[in-house]
Enzyme design. Structure first.
Site, PDB file in Angstrom:
ATOM      1  N   ARG A  52       0.858  -1.179   0.000  1.00  0.00           N
ATOM      2  CA  ARG A  52       0.000   0.000   0.000  1.00  0.00           C
ATOM      3  C   ARG A  52       0.896   1.232   0.000  1.00  0.00           C
ATOM      4  NH1 ARG A  52      -3.189  -3.246  -1.191  1.00  0.00           N
ATOM      5  NH2 ARG A  52      -5.238  -3.708  -0.286  1.00  0.00           N
ATOM      6  N   GLU A  90      -2.965   7.241  -4.369  1.00  0.00           N
ATOM      7  CA  GLU A  90      -2.999   6.077  -5.253  1.00  0.00           C
ATOM      8  C   GLU A  90      -2.644   6.469  -6.687  1.00  0.00           C
ATOM      9  OE1 GLU A  90      -3.588   2.132  -6.571  1.00  0.00           O
ATOM     10  OE2 GLU A  90      -3.410   2.934  -4.552  1.00  0.00           O
ATOM     11  N   HIS A 109      -0.792  -0.107 -10.287  1.00  0.00           N
ATOM     12  CA  HIS A 109      -1.448  -1.116  -9.442  1.00  0.00           C
ATOM     13  C   HIS A 109      -1.816  -2.352 -10.270  1.00  0.00           C
ATOM     14  CE1 HIS A 109      -3.786  -1.331  -5.401  1.00  0.00           C
ATOM     15  NE2 HIS A 109      -3.253  -2.498  -5.709  1.00  0.00           N
TER      16      HIS A 109
END
Length: 326
Positions: free
Chosen positions: A237, A265, A284
């Site tokens: 993360r 993100e 991601h």
């Protein structure tokens, strides 16, 4: 789950398995527990098969599902939708986290080996020069012979990374507050403190969970402990790394990074991390995608079949596990 997730996860073979084990309409995909069109099905549901996009199973949502006894998640972490109300209700929970761990570990091992071989650097030099490049000069002291790799977190993914690294001539260190020296030795690694791992590793890969105590686990001070030329890999993360501090280090060229997750993100378009030659930034993609989604769907269906046979789940999720897992 989102309808698009259903389409990606469940091909014809998976849907055939689903209707063989469960009395269900595979065309019914619920995204909102308050949707009147889903009210009758939810009221009768004994099991939920969930995926990405599932809304939180709050007490209010559960009140619409009086017969619900179990939740099987066709993905990894259940933290986004399993709430305290689920445990209070006594629901059992399973997930396909084990299946989702495999591609993340594979991505990580590829990143470790490419980092040791200085692939980013040599590719950039070759692209810029567009003529003969001395392999000896461009690799310099790079290579994967007896490199030291530091694994942060003996999670499913961390343990799988350790397994996949066994055939290679590498020294592997591990930091995990829940793993003692004997347990680490059984895995074939050496347990060390996080600071010792940072000081000693040529490559550090992060597989710890996102918890309040792991926020900025790699802050400015710990990043400064990394040796010159070290590579930091993060597939966990983004919040585990202080993005501003890492960016400062990367701008100097002292460190390298392979980042599949960041904080935020999605980095702002102005972030230098998109263009730095010592950074590999991916959106991601380490987890299950493409044809890997089928493996995750069938892992969830395996669990649903176990439930139907009144057999214990192979990969149950317990409330106490969520305090130290993703």
């Amino acid at each position: 789950m989102d309808a698009s997730v259903r389409e990606a996860l469940f091909d014809a073979a998976a849907l055939e398995r689903l209707v063989a084990v469960a009395d269900t309409d595979p065309s019914l995909v619920v995204r909102d527990f308050t949707d009147p069109a889903a009210a009758e099905a939810l009221a009768d549901a004994e099991a939920l098969l969930t995926g990405w996009g599932c809304p939180p199973l709050t007490a209010e949502a559960l009140a619409r599902m009086p017969r619900l006894r179990t939740v099987v998640h066709a993905a990894g972490s259940v933290k986004h939708h399993i709430t305290a109300a689920c445990w209070e209700r006594g629901l059992t929970v399973a997930s396909a986290a084990g299946a989702n761990a495999l591609p993340v570990a594979e991505y990580t091992v590829a990143a470790i080996l490419f980092s040791g071989k200085r692939v980013l650097h040599s590719a950039r030099v070759y692209r810029e020069k567009r003529s003969w490049v001395s392999p000896i000069d461009v690799i310099g002291s790079g290579g994967n012979h007896q490199r030291t790799v530091g694994v942060v977190g003996a999670s499913r993914i961390g343990r799988r990374v350790i397994e996949l690294l066994r055939p290679y001539d590498l020294h592997v260190l591990l930091h995990d507050p829940y793993v003692d020296d004997e347990q680490a030795a059984e895995m074939g690694v050496r347990a060390v403190s996080l600071d010792a791992l940072a000081r000693s590793s040529d490559i550090v890969t992060i597989h710890a969970p996102e918890l309040p105590e792991t926020r900025h686990l790699f802050d400015r001070a710990r990043l400064a402990l990394l040796p010159d030329g070290a590579t930091l890999i993060n597939t966990s993360r983004g919040s585990l790394v202080d993005t501003a501090a890492l960016t400062e280090e990367l701008l100097t060229g002292r460190l390298n990074a392979v980042l599949d997750v960041t904080d935020p993100e999605v980095l702002p378009a102005s972030s230098p991390l998109y263009d730095l030659p010592n950074v590999l930034l991916t959106p991601h993609v380490a987890g299950s995608l493409g044809n890997e989604l089928g493996r995750m769907a069938h892992a969830a269906l395996d669990e649903l079949e176990r439930y139907a046979r009144a057999v214990p789940y192979a990969d149950p999720v317990r409330a106490e596990d969520l305090t130290r897992s993703a």
